[in-house]
Design an enzyme around this catalytic site. Structure first.
Site, PDB file in Angstrom:
ATOM      1  N   THR A 175       0.545  -1.052  -0.379  1.00  0.00           N
ATOM      2  CA  THR A 175      -0.002   0.255   0.409  1.00  0.00           C
ATOM      3  C   THR A 175       0.907   0.996  -0.068  1.00  0.00           C
ATOM      4  OG1 THR A 175      -1.780  -1.387   1.063  1.00  0.00           O
ATOM      5  CG2 THR A 175      -2.044   1.148   1.514  1.00  0.00           C
ATOM      6  N   GLU A 219      -7.729  -7.159  -3.775  1.00  0.00           N
ATOM      7  CA  GLU A 219      -8.485  -6.666  -2.420  1.00  0.00           C
ATOM      8  C   GLU A 219      -9.185  -7.658  -2.112  1.00  0.00           C
ATOM      9  OE1 GLU A 219      -6.751  -4.316  -0.714  1.00  0.00           O
ATOM     10  OE2 GLU A 219      -6.362  -3.649  -2.254  1.00  0.00           O
ATOM     11  N   GLY A 261       1.321  -1.010   4.714  1.00  0.00           N
ATOM     12  CA  GLY A 261       1.538  -2.740   5.288  1.00  0.00           C
ATOM     13  C   GLY A 261       0.575  -3.704   5.855  1.00  0.00           C
TER      14      GLY A 261
END
Length: 587
Positions: A403, A442, A485
């Site tokens: 990210t 995701e 993270g």
């Protein structure tokens, strides 16, 4: 921790100096000759930008210098990071943008979290025997791709607060993608580590030309991504969510085993949310509500720890790390049991932060003893309602994602704290052919085994840990914090706040102070700098810290000094980030 290199960047001048018919463009000044000459700390009177890549910081800073506001700069930065950090975020992903409006004094969150397509099912991550497919397998499949939301989120932010058009703000990133830029150490390492994933898709032609991974100092050119950005510049977000691109994207996902359709893309929408608020040592904290778990458990951990007067112990003492670890175990147990998309499940927000529940959790923490079986509590005792789901044990094989986080503040009082992602490094690794867009993984943030709060359902948003946060003092924003993270995000934001406020550290020192992360008795990480004798003491008590430190998170932060009228920006040294302060010439 800082990774440096000395490749000349002066050729980028022609890339970043944008000319054309549009009256306003974000531009960047001639860059220094190497990335490591950018500052990780800077001060400005008229604004501040802090991102994980210097060229993105330059583009955002130039927006502010030319009269754009923090929201304009944030949009330009996200496009730039799509180019310079393609493994971390982009229009194939989603995120959470927190905006403080300097005029109305309102704080708002644009939630562009990806959603599951209509064809998603609760059991789609189980094999034919009903067992969870290993994370390493499900992470690269089309079933892992959520309907991207980033572009819709940027559009909404500009509609609400922007003073520049998307057409203007995307242009410098088109040039950057077309002409290329020197690869830094972070991107080079990611390409090398994930070349097997990239080799399966159209991404191989971009990152593995002639079958070999691009290396640090090589020029990365992304002509297909530039083409897609040009389509967006000319046709707006419809160029992404409808028409030929949408068909190619959905067809690509289906080619890799997913169910996404053009209709899923056309139907996608963001939500506009209010932050969840908490108090800590005289500060008011605005942070993310579900479907991010970040905010609620950041506030819960701060409340639990506030009881222990943490700063009575040295910042690198075993006592401090013991209290941190025990608190993390309890909060992450609650997270695994009660957090999910509030459009689908009941999340006990009040109960999780209720003073009596906090006391209950505090009583489970012993300075001299490890709780060998940390479990979720029962926050439903402290609020009305009940869970419409079960607690379901999940496999322990998930790899925490990456990210990126960045933050912007301007001279009109607007502040942005924005965490944005495609989840794992390079997401699924799937690139939309001829368009250069890397797709997220995701949906692997959902539980693999159904029945819990975070099970897969159509149109549902997977649980996130993103925690863009703004702290206020006397109703004025004074600090932004955020990090990448995966699930470690919450602990990185937590520790930065603790070190800056509880321990009184200067902001850069607070960001660089070695962090730990543990979500259970089976998962431990720590950064270089935690004393070896302290680790031995903790392990002797029953913790299981390993032998090798790793980087945890990558915090970008801005502190705002209202008395002196200054902004201080900090970029974490674990990437090649840059803080750039704005100091306009006075007449």
């Amino acid at each position: 921790m800082k990774r440096t290199w000395n490749v000349c960047l002066t050729a980028l001048l022609s890339v970043l100096l944008v000319a054309g018919s549009v009256p306003f463009h974000a531009e960047a000044k001639k860059p220094p000759k190497s990335y490591d000459e950018y500052k990780q700390v800077d001060v400005g009177k008229d604004g501040m930008v802090a991102t994980a890549h210097p060229l993105a910081s330059e583009i955002g800073a130039d927006v502010l210098k030319k009269g754009g506001n923090a929201i304009d700069a944030a949009v330009a930065i996200q496009f730039a990071l799509n180019v310079t950090e393609p493994m971390m975020s982009g229009i194939g992903g989603g995120g959470f943008m927190m905006v403080y409006d300097g005029k109305t004094k309102d704080t708002t969150i644009i939630d562009s979290r990806e959603r599951a397509p209509a064809g998603a099912t609760p059991d789609m991550f189980l094999d034919e025997n009903g067992k969870a497919i290993p994370f390493s397998e499900r992470v690269t499949k089309g079933t892992a791709v959520g309907v991207p939301g980033t572009l819709k989120g940027l559009e909404e932010a500009l509609d609400k607060w922007g003073t520049r058009s998307m057409k203007q703000l995307i242009t410098p990133s088109i040039k950057l993608a077309e002409k290329g830029f020197p690869i830094d150490s972070v991107l080079a390492e990611a390409i090398s580590d994930y070349q097997e994933k990239l080799s399966r898709t159209a991404a191989k032609d971009v990152f593995l030309p002639n079958g070999e991974p691009l290396k640090e100092g090589d020029t990365l050119i992304q002509k297909d991504l530039a083409k897609t950005f040009k389509l967006i510049r000319s046709k707006g977000t419809d160029a992404f969510y409808k028409g030929k691109f949408a068909k190619t994207l959905s067809d690509t996902v289906q080619d890799f085993g997913g169910s996404m359709t053009e209709k899923d893309l056309e139907n996608y929408d963001i939500t506009i949310d209010e932050p969840i608020w908490g108090d800590y040592q005289g500060y008011q904290i605005a942070t993310t509500p579900p479907p991010s778990s970040g905010g609620i458990f950041l506030l819960q951990m701060l409340k639990i720890l506030d009881h222990f007067n943490l700063s009575q112990y040295d910042v690198r003492s075993w006592e401090k790390y013991q209290l941190l670890a025990e608190t993390m175990h309890l909060s992450y147990a609650d997270r695994a049991s009660y957090a999910g998309d509030p459009e689908f499940v009941n999340v006990p927000l009040k109960g999780l932060l209720h003073p009596d529940y906090i006391k209950e959790r505090q009583q489970l923490i012993n300075l001299d003893q490890v709780n060998k079986k940390p479990k979720a509590g029962d926050p439903w005792k402290y609020q009305e309602g009940s869970a419409n789901y079960k607690q379901v044990e999940q496999p322990k094989d998930k790899v925490e994602g990456q990210t990126t986080h960045f933050t912007v503040a301007d001279r009109w009082g607007n502040v942005v704290s924005y965490t944005t992602t495609i989840e794992q490094l390079f997401g699924t690794g799937i690139m939309v052919p001829d368009y250069g867009v890397i797709l997220n993984n995701e949906l692997t943030d959902f539980d693999a085994i159904p029945g819990g709060a975070n099970e897969v359902q159509p149109n549902k948003r997977p649980l996130s840990s993103m925690t863009p946060t703004i702290l206020f003092k006397d109703d004025k924003p004074v600090l932004t914090v955020g990090s990448p993270g995966g699930a470690t995000i919450i602990s990185s934001v937590l520790q930065t706040i603790l070190y800056h406020i509880e321990y009184g550290m200067e902001l850069k020192a607070a960001v660089e102070e070695p962090r730990i992360y543990t979500n259970s008795m089976s998962s431990y990480r720590y950064e270089d700098g935690v004393p070896k004798d302290v680790l031995s003491k903790l392990n002797g008590m029953g913790h299981k810290f390993g032998t090798s430190p790793v980087d945890i998170g990558n915090v970008q932060s801005i502190s705002i000094d209202h008395e002196n009228g200054t902004f201080k920006g900090v970029a974490d040294s674990s990437r090649n980030g840059a803080a750039i302060g704005i100091n306009l010439k006075r007449k």
